[in-house]
Design an enzyme around this catalytic site. Sequence first.
Site, short mmCIF file in Angstrom:
data_model
loop_
_atom_site.label_atom_id
_atom_site.label_comp_id
_atom_site.label_asym_id
_atom_site.label_seq_id
_atom_site.Cartn_x
_atom_site.Cartn_y
_atom_site.Cartn_z
N TYR A 1 -1.90 0.34 10.50
CA TYR A 1 -2.15 -0.20 9.16
C TYR A 1 -0.94 0.05 8.25
CZ TYR A 1 -3.83 -0.87 4.46
OH TYR A 1 -3.94 -1.30 3.16
N SER B 1 0.85 -1.20 0.00
CA SER B 1 0.00 0.00 0.00
C SER B 1 0.88 1.24 0.00
CB SER B 1 -0.87 0.03 1.25
OG SER B 1 -1.48 1.30 1.40
P1 NDP Z 1 -11.74 -5.69 0.54
O1 NDP Z 1 -12.21 -5.45 1.92
O2 NDP Z 1 -12.69 -5.51 -0.58
O3 NDP Z 1 -11.10 -7.16 0.43
C1 NDP Z 1 -10.34 -7.73 1.47
C2 NDP Z 1 -10.27 -9.21 1.25
O4 NDP Z 1 -9.43 -9.78 2.29
C3 NDP Z 1 -11.61 -9.88 1.35
O5 NDP Z 1 -11.73 -10.84 0.34
C4 NDP Z 1 -11.60 -10.55 2.71
O6 NDP Z 1 -12.37 -11.73 2.66
C5 NDP Z 1 -10.11 -10.89 2.82
N1 NDP Z 1 -9.71 -11.16 4.18
C6 NDP Z 1 -9.69 -10.29 5.22
N2 NDP Z 1 -9.31 -10.93 6.34
C7 NDP Z 1 -9.09 -12.23 5.99
C8 NDP Z 1 -8.71 -13.38 6.71
N3 NDP Z 1 -8.45 -13.34 8.04
N4 NDP Z 1 -8.57 -14.56 6.04
C9 NDP Z 1 -8.83 -14.61 4.72
N5 NDP Z 1 -9.20 -13.55 3.99
C10 NDP Z 1 -9.34 -12.38 4.63
O7 NDP Z 1 -10.48 -4.73 0.36
P2 NDP Z 1 -9.41 -4.58 -0.83
O8 NDP Z 1 -9.72 -5.45 -1.97
O9 NDP Z 1 -9.26 -3.14 -1.06
O10 NDP Z 1 -8.12 -5.09 -0.07
C11 NDP Z 1 -7.24 -6.07 -0.58
C12 NDP Z 1 -5.83 -5.74 -0.15
O11 NDP Z 1 -5.44 -4.51 -0.73
C13 NDP Z 1 -5.64 -5.58 1.34
O12 NDP Z 1 -4.41 -6.19 1.70
C14 NDP Z 1 -5.57 -4.08 1.54
O13 NDP Z 1 -4.82 -3.73 2.67
C15 NDP Z 1 -4.88 -3.67 0.26
N6 NDP Z 1 -5.04 -2.30 -0.19
C16 NDP Z 1 -6.28 -1.72 -0.35
C17 NDP Z 1 -6.38 -0.43 -0.85
C18 NDP Z 1 -7.69 0.28 -1.01
O14 NDP Z 1 -7.71 1.52 -1.00
N7 NDP Z 1 -8.79 -0.43 -1.21
C19 NDP Z 1 -5.20 0.32 -1.27
C20 NDP Z 1 -3.95 -0.36 -1.03
C21 NDP Z 1 -3.89 -1.63 -0.54
P3 NDP Z 1 -13.28 -12.34 3.84
O15 NDP Z 1 -13.77 -11.20 4.66
O16 NDP Z 1 -14.34 -13.07 3.10
O17 NDP Z 1 -12.36 -13.26 4.57
C1 8X3 Z 2 -5.04 1.57 1.49
C2 8X3 Z 2 -4.60 2.79 0.75
O1 8X3 Z 2 -4.45 5.30 0.90
O2 8X3 Z 2 -6.44 4.20 1.84
O3 8X3 Z 2 -3.96 0.74 1.64
O4 8X3 Z 2 -4.30 3.97 2.96
S1 8X3 Z 2 -4.96 4.14 1.67
#
Ligand code: NDP
Ligand code: 8X3
Length: 264
Positions: free
Chosen positions: A154, A141
């Site tokens: 985070y 991220s």
């Molecule tokens: P979502 O919340 O849409 O997706 C998160 C996913 O992680 C879900 O499928 C959830 O599935 C899964 N997850 C969470 N906890 C667990 C667990 N304990 N075991 C298995 N699966 C788990 O968010 P994003 O798609 O945005 O996030 C995906 C990744 O991208 C994360 O690592 C996030 O930190 C990162 N990220 C996101 C950004 C954003 O702005 N959206 C920017 C930069 C990075 P379930 O709950 O069904 O288990």
């Molecule tokens: C999530 C991206 O900019 O919301 O990893 O922290 S930001």
Amino acid sequence: MAQDERGVAVISGASSGFGERIAQVLSEQGYLVVALARRADRLKVLAEQDPTGSILPVVADVRDREGLARALDELPPPFRDISVLVNNAGLSRGFGPLQSGSDDAWREMIDTNITGLLNVSGLVLPRLIARGAGHVVNIGSIAATYPYMGGNVYGATKAFVHQLSLNMRVDLEGTGVRVSCVAPGMARTEFAKVRFDGDEERADALYAGLEPLSADDVAETVAWCLARPPHVNINMIELMPSEQHFGLGFAGSPPASPGAADDA
Ligand code: NDP
Ligand code: 8X3
């Protein structure tokens, strides 16, 4: 291309957001996909709607190493030849300052974003090494690199992911396994809703006034890293909405409020 020529991609956190879209894009490209997450209903829909029929739902919690090991051991034969791991499962909880943070929120982020990623990697890496070729893509991220108010734990968990990605590369030298880290900025997924404990209004407000990244933008970037020729390793890619400056918020407006002091 025949469906299993590229091998099998294991994608953690495939029930929504980036992971769901990465599963769809890689299945379109000929991978067999192991779609891993906790929400069985969401994974079932993903698999049923996949036109290639090449997505296998696997219900597992990345924090539960034994459960993960069992799930990976029980993969049916076509899904055992793992060539790609996308460590995508992750979350953020809260948006307040560290000094008013909650131990439960910190633990959930650390257990998921750090320990969970290590659990999956520890179980899958030996299979990639035995195969003599493979690729790990870790989802980092911009919060790892650029601090913002309320990003504290985070951002630190994602800094771990960035550094581990580089160290994984060193440890895997000579094994044929490549490692990339993809670090997105603000993207509209379920991420903000989870961060704000289901408060959709607050989640939506975060994106007001700018066009955030989409899950598709991130999935295409992951697919691009994987598609480089074997002699090329993409170490790190950062991508952001054009209007996002370095942190949460956007040009021409004040940074997003971290919220009430007791909102960790
Ligand atoms: P979502 O919340 O849409 O997706 C998160 C996913 O992680 C879900 O499928 C959830 O599935 C899964 N997850 C969470 N906890 C667990 C667990 N304990 N075991 C298995 N699966 C788990 O968010 P994003 O798609 O945005 O996030 C995906 C990744 O991208 C994360 O690592 C996030 O930190 C990162 N990220 C996101 C950004 C954003 O702005 N959206 C920017 C930069 C990075 P379930 O709950 O069904 O288990
Ligand atoms: C999530 C991206 O900019 O919301 O990893 O922290 S930001």
